[in-house]
Design an enzyme around this catalytic site. Structure first.
Site, PDB file in Angstrom:
ATOM      1  N   PRO A   2      31.538  38.857  50.761  1.00  0.00           N
ATOM      2  CG  PRO A   2      31.833  38.998  53.045  1.00  0.00           C
ATOM      3  CD  PRO A   2      32.235  38.210  51.867  1.00  0.00           C
ATOM      4  CD  GLU A   3      31.525  41.586  45.202  1.00  0.00           C
ATOM      5  OE1 GLU A   3      31.419  42.591  44.496  1.00  0.00           O
ATOM      6  OE2 GLU A   3      31.413  40.434  44.770  1.00  0.00           O
TER       7      GLU A   3
END
Length: 291
Positions: A2-3
């Site tokens: 997750p960015e």
DNA sequence: CCAGCAGCCTGAAAGC
DNA sequence: TGCTTTCAGGCTGCTG
């Protein structure tokens, strides 16, 4: 992993669902990373915000304003559970019977690390296979104990983030441009995938240590572009990422650099190469991306 | 102060 | 086939 686009996708799903939810119980994995989940008991979620890759749950606890700070690490995910069909004789949760305090998380799968139970019978579950994630409850806005968050640079879509602001930080450091992007200081929310993409589109070698103002202006644009496209596509799913509804993103089909080692550059046809920077794989075009 | 790096973690995939 | 090794990487905290 997750960015910003993945975290923002989750935030948009959680926020309307969790506003006003009163936390009446919680349980968590024993680790220091997750046990702070219990500190949120007795408060009410007023808003779900995001800063970089962090989710910030604004909490109202009588007079006090708190925040549940959550980082998804590599494999974290949030899911809202409907009222358990076993609670209440006719499928309706009986509020009076809800126990304040521990709830066993084991029943929710081997990767459940934290669970919050709400007054309306619903639950918020935090899963994290590899336990790189982290939870913490702090006084609202007090990030002194979270170094990366307290020193976080501007949001990419904030007018404060410009080629000039990027350049003013970049020129002070002797580290590779990719290392700087990943540090969260010039701009918030960029991780390995979107860093490779932005550097590719800007024609900048990930190891470059000299990026002038002109190239910083371009890089600021490509950072915004790749993150916006990521959000529009609901995030990138390579292995484990799913949103709060359990769905994968589709941005993996739009990647031009990350994971394309050995394939031809979409711009010039040169074979894409990989190198390791800060223990992270970095894929780039040796022709298009200049030092 | 900054740069560099070990450590944290599990499961999928590759190697033997 | 089954065991071992490698790989994925964001952040923290330690060292020089």
């Amino acid at each position: 992993m997750p960015e910003l686009p993945e975290v923002e996708t989750i935030r948009r799903q959680l926020d309307p669902q969790l506003r006003g939810a009163e936390i009446v119980g919680a349980d968590a994995h024993w680790s220091d990373k997750f046990s702070p989940a219990l500190d949120a008991i007795g408060s009410t979620i007023t808003e779900v915000r995001r800063r970089g890759k962090y989710l910030l749950f604004a909490l109202d606890e009588r007079e006090a304003q708190l925040e549940l700070v959550a980082h998804l690490g590599m494999t974290g995910s949030f899911h809202i559970e409907d009222a358990s069909p076993t609670s209440g004789a006719h499928g309706n949760p009986e509020i009076g019977d809800i126990k304040v305090g521990n709830i066993k998380i084991d029943a929710f799968g081997p990767h459940c690390r934290a669970l919050w139970r709400f007054a309306d019978g619903r639950m918020l579950r935090f899963d994290d296979i590899r336990r790189f994630g982290r939870l913490r409850v702090v006084d609202a806005g007090d990030y002194a104990a979270i170094p990366t968050l307290s020193q976080m640079g501007p949001e990419p879509f904030d007018p404060a983030f410009t080629g000039k602001s990027l350049h003013s930080l970049v020129k002070k450091s002797n580290r590779a441009i990719k290392t700087q992007l990943l540090s969260q200081r010039p701009v918030a929310g960029v991780g390995n995938i979107y860093a490779d993409e932005a550097l590719f589109l800007a024609g900048i070698h990930p190891r470059s240590k000299r990026v002038g103002l002109e190239r910083c202006v371009l890089l600021a644009e490509t950072v915004r572009d790749v993150l916006q496209t990521g959000v529009d596509n609901g995030g990138t799913t390579l292995r484990d990422y799913v949103d709060a509804t359990g769905r994968s993103g589709s941005n993996q089909h739009s990647l031009l650099a990350y994971g394309r080692e050995g394939e031809p550059c979409v711009s010039c046809g040169t074979e894409m190469r990989s190198t390791v920077i800060d223990a992270r794989t970095s894929t780039f075009c040796p022709t298009c991306q200049k030092h």
